[in-house]
Structures are given as structure tokens and as C-alpha cells.
Design a protein around this motif. Structure first.
Motif, PDB file in Angstrom:
ATOM      1  N   MET A 298      72.976 -39.141  60.575  1.00 41.88           N
ATOM      2  CA  MET A 298      71.926 -39.373  59.796  1.00 41.88           C
ATOM      3  C   MET A 298      72.115 -39.997  58.296  1.00 41.88           C
ATOM      4  N   ASN A 299      73.488 -40.444  58.052  1.00 46.10           N
ATOM      5  CA  ASN A 299      73.846 -41.002  56.780  1.00 46.10           C
ATOM      6  C   ASN A 299      73.497 -40.104  55.625  1.00 46.10           C
ATOM      7  N   ILE A 300      73.719 -38.949  55.695  1.00 47.86           N
ATOM      8  CA  ILE A 300      73.565 -37.902  54.651  1.00 47.86           C
ATOM      9  C   ILE A 300      74.818 -37.736  53.986  1.00 47.86           C
ATOM     10  N   ARG A 301      74.976 -37.727  52.686  1.00 48.41           N
ATOM     11  CA  ARG A 301      76.147 -37.547  51.759  1.00 48.41           C
ATOM     12  C   ARG A 301      76.433 -35.969  51.710  1.00 48.41           C
TER      13      ARG A 301
ATOM     14  N   ASP B  41      66.288 -35.744  53.231  1.00 51.51           N
ATOM     15  CA  ASP B  41      65.176 -35.206  53.727  1.00 51.51           C
ATOM     16  C   ASP B  41      65.548 -33.897  54.304  1.00 51.51           C
ATOM     17  N   ALA B  42      65.089 -32.784  53.569  1.00 51.36           N
ATOM     18  CA  ALA B  42      65.508 -31.337  54.002  1.00 51.36           C
ATOM     19  C   ALA B  42      64.944 -30.820  55.408  1.00 51.36           C
ATOM     20  N   CYS B  43      63.732 -31.372  55.630  1.00 49.23           N
ATOM     21  CA  CYS B  43      63.050 -30.895  56.783  1.00 49.23           C
ATOM     22  C   CYS B  43      63.663 -31.548  58.016  1.00 49.23           C
ATOM     23  N   ALA B  44      64.000 -32.859  58.004  1.00 45.40           N
ATOM     24  CA  ALA B  44      64.928 -33.364  59.101  1.00 45.40           C
ATOM     25  C   ALA B  44      66.145 -32.632  59.416  1.00 45.40           C
ATOM     26  N   VAL B  45      66.879 -32.446  58.300  1.00 50.58           N
ATOM     27  CA  VAL B  45      68.121 -31.708  58.179  1.00 50.58           C
ATOM     28  C   VAL B  45      67.848 -30.401  59.097  1.00 50.58           C
TER      29      VAL B  45
ATOM     30  N   LEU C  80      75.646 -30.216  51.143  1.00 47.41           N
ATOM     31  CA  LEU C  80      74.934 -31.511  51.206  1.00 47.41           C
ATOM     32  C   LEU C  80      74.536 -32.261  49.758  1.00 47.41           C
ATOM     33  N   HIS C  81      74.600 -33.295  49.528  1.00 45.85           N
ATOM     34  CA  HIS C  81      74.008 -33.933  48.134  1.00 45.85           C
ATOM     35  C   HIS C  81      72.480 -33.517  48.161  1.00 45.85           C
ATOM     36  N   PRO C  82      72.028 -33.383  47.127  1.00 47.47           N
ATOM     37  CA  PRO C  82      70.826 -33.197  47.035  1.00 47.47           C
ATOM     38  C   PRO C  82      69.547 -34.164  47.525  1.00 47.47           C
TER      39      PRO C  82
ATOM     40  N   MET D 101      76.471 -34.714  63.410  1.00 49.73           N
ATOM     41  CA  MET D 101      74.714 -35.149  63.349  1.00 49.73           C
ATOM     42  C   MET D 101      74.421 -35.648  61.938  1.00 49.73           C
ATOM     43  N   LEU D 102      74.972 -34.995  60.845  1.00 48.87           N
ATOM     44  CA  LEU D 102      74.635 -35.326  59.371  1.00 48.87           C
ATOM     45  C   LEU D 102      75.377 -36.600  59.197  1.00 48.87           C
ATOM     46  N   ARG D 103      76.291 -36.915  59.764  1.00 53.78           N
ATOM     47  CA  ARG D 103      77.083 -38.439  59.527  1.00 53.78           C
ATOM     48  C   ARG D 103      76.204 -39.389  59.868  1.00 53.78           C
TER      49      ARG D 103
END
Length: 270
Positions: free
Chosen positions: A255-258, A188-192, A183-185, A251-253
């Protein structure tokens, strides 16, 4: 030397009946091994998953016992069973193996060690010399693996002396599976971490009541997540990893996580 000659001198007294008995014993032993292997493998496939590996582990031990019984029947016909004769015959066979069948004999000895030490058994998932697959059978000279691509790999037992053997299951019905996410740095690491754990726990392939953990490591190009969980059946490990990967990405998508995009290097002349 005299003891060695006297041991082999018993062969001069052999009659055709003895030769036929030896041939019959070898044939029956081979037939019994084939029948035993077929029956036990068939029983293992029909048995409950927890009992499948236990049944498969009987195969190499039973094969070893059948061969030992055949040798005990044949040797008295060829050599008069006295202590000097047996010692002389053992020494002669040892020298023959040492000089003419060194590699072949080494594989057989390593196979015997494998069975006695329980290094790997049928049903285990092992990796030897880059080949990863399920142990289908342990023959006298080599172990037969079947990879995830349904390719049979035959590895001589002699590799046990010089190569590392990675046993993923070690007699267990389950084994640890790992799904990787990059993932892009900036996220929110805790949520992921929490969401990835939920993905593993909710999978139908996971061993019930087994832990699911997420290991996080920061890299120059992004953040590396390793989702680790135990599959309920070792044969389903690749389906489990696929399930974790697909549902994890969805799930990551949501959450709009790159996702991380590492640069690649071109090779070859233009």
C-alpha cells in the motif's frame, strides 16, 4: 500439655513392622504420583487439543488425593486416633511449621489454595514476576513454567500472596494475541484498519469464527496499530504473532505506507 505428651507417647509402642509399613506407604505414594503424572501427561499429548487441558487439570488434584490417602494410612500408625490426640498433634505440627518452616509451609498452603481456587492449572499460560510461560506442573511447593525459549522457571507458590499472577488462557485452549505496527501518521487509517483485519481473518492460526479487531492510537512519533485476534491453540501464539507481523508488513508495503521511525538515544560514554 498432657494431651500433647500422650499423643506422642504412642510412638513408643511402634515396632519395626509399623516403620516398614510407613516407609512402604510413602514409597508407594511417590511411585503412584510419578506414574500418574507420566500417564496423564502422555494421554494429554495424545488426546485432541480440546481435551488436553482437561486431562492436565486432573494431575494436581490426583496428586493431592494420593498424598491425603497416604496421610490417612500413616497417621493411625503413629498416633492413637482419638480427638484429643489428633488436636494436640495438629497444634504441634502447626507450631513447628510456624517457627521452623514458615516460608516452606507458606508455599505449601499457597499451593493448596491454588489447586482449590483453580488460580492456574497445567496448560495455562501465566506471567509471574516477569516470567511468562506455560504451566507444566504444579508441585507441592512451586509451579513449574516453561517459557517460549524452552527455559524452565520454578516459582514458589508463596509468591501468590505478594505478586500479581497474569493468566492469559484461564483454562481455555485459545488466548488473545496482539501484533503491533508503527506507521507514519500520513496515511489512510480506515484502509489500513480494513487490510489488517483481513490479514488476521485469513490466518490459519486464528480460532475459527473468533473476532479480529484493530485498535488505533495516535502517538507523537506516528500511529500505533494493535491487531488483536485469538489463536486456535495456545502453544501456537508466537507463530500466530509472527504470521500476523510478516503478512501485515507485506500488506502495508504493497500500500506504499511508510513505517514510523522514532529517534533513539545513545547511552554510554564516548
Amino acid at each position: 500439655m498432657d494431651h500433647s505428651l500422650s499423643a506422642w507417647g504412642h510412638l513408643e509402642k511402634l515396632v519395626w513392622r509399623d516403620v516398614l509399613v510407613v516407609a512402604a506407604v510413602l514409597f508407594l505414594a511417590r511411585l503412584l504420583i510419578l506414574a500418574m503424572q507420566w500417564w496423564l501427561r502422555h494421554a494429554a499429548e495424545k488426546a485432541r487439543p480440546r481435551r488436553r487441558l482437561t486431562i492436565l487439570r486432573i494431575v494436581p488434584i490426583a496428586r493431592l488425593l494420593i498424598r491425603a490417602a497416604a496421610i490417612l494410612v500413616i497417621v493411625p500408625l503413629l498416633v492413637e486416633p482419638t480427638v484429643p490426640n489428633v488436636l494436640a498433634l495438629s497444634a504441634g505440627l502447626g507450631l513447628a511449621l510456624a517457627y521452623t518452616l514458615k516460608d516452606y509451609g507458606s508455599s505449601y498452603v499457597a499451593g493448596l489454595v491454588t489447586v482449590l481456587e483453580n488460580t492456574y492449572q497445567p496448560g495455562d499460560w501465566i506471567q509471574v514476576d516477569g516470567a511468562y510461560g506455560e504451566v507444566k506442573s504444579i508441585a507441592g511447593r512451586a509451579v513449574h513454567l516453561v517459557t517460549a525459549d524452552d527455559t524452565e522457571v520454578i516459582v514458589p507458590h508463596a509468591r501468590l500472596w505478594s505478586s500479581s499472577v497474569f493468566n492469559s488462557s484461564s483454562g481455555s485452549q485459545s488466548l488473545l494475541c496482539i501484533a503491533n505496527f508503527y506507521l507514519h501518521p500520513d496515511h489512510d487509517a480506515c484502509a489500513v484498519r480494513e487490510k489488517l483485519t483481513e490479514v488476521a481473518v485469513s490466518s490459519s492460526y486464528r480460532t475459527p469464527d473468533s473476532p479480529a479487531t484493530v485498535i488505533v492510537a495516535e502517538k507523537p512519533w506516528g500511529t500505533h496499530y494493535r491487531l488483536k485476534a485469538y489463536v486456535r491453540e495456545s502453544r501456537e501464539q508466537f507463530l500466530f504473532i509472527t504470521d500476523l507481523t510478516i503478512r501485515g508488513k507485506d500488506m502495508l508495503r504493497s500500500m506504499n505506507i511508510r513505517f514510523a521511525q522514532a529517534p533513539y538515544a545513545e547511552t554510554g560514554a564516548k
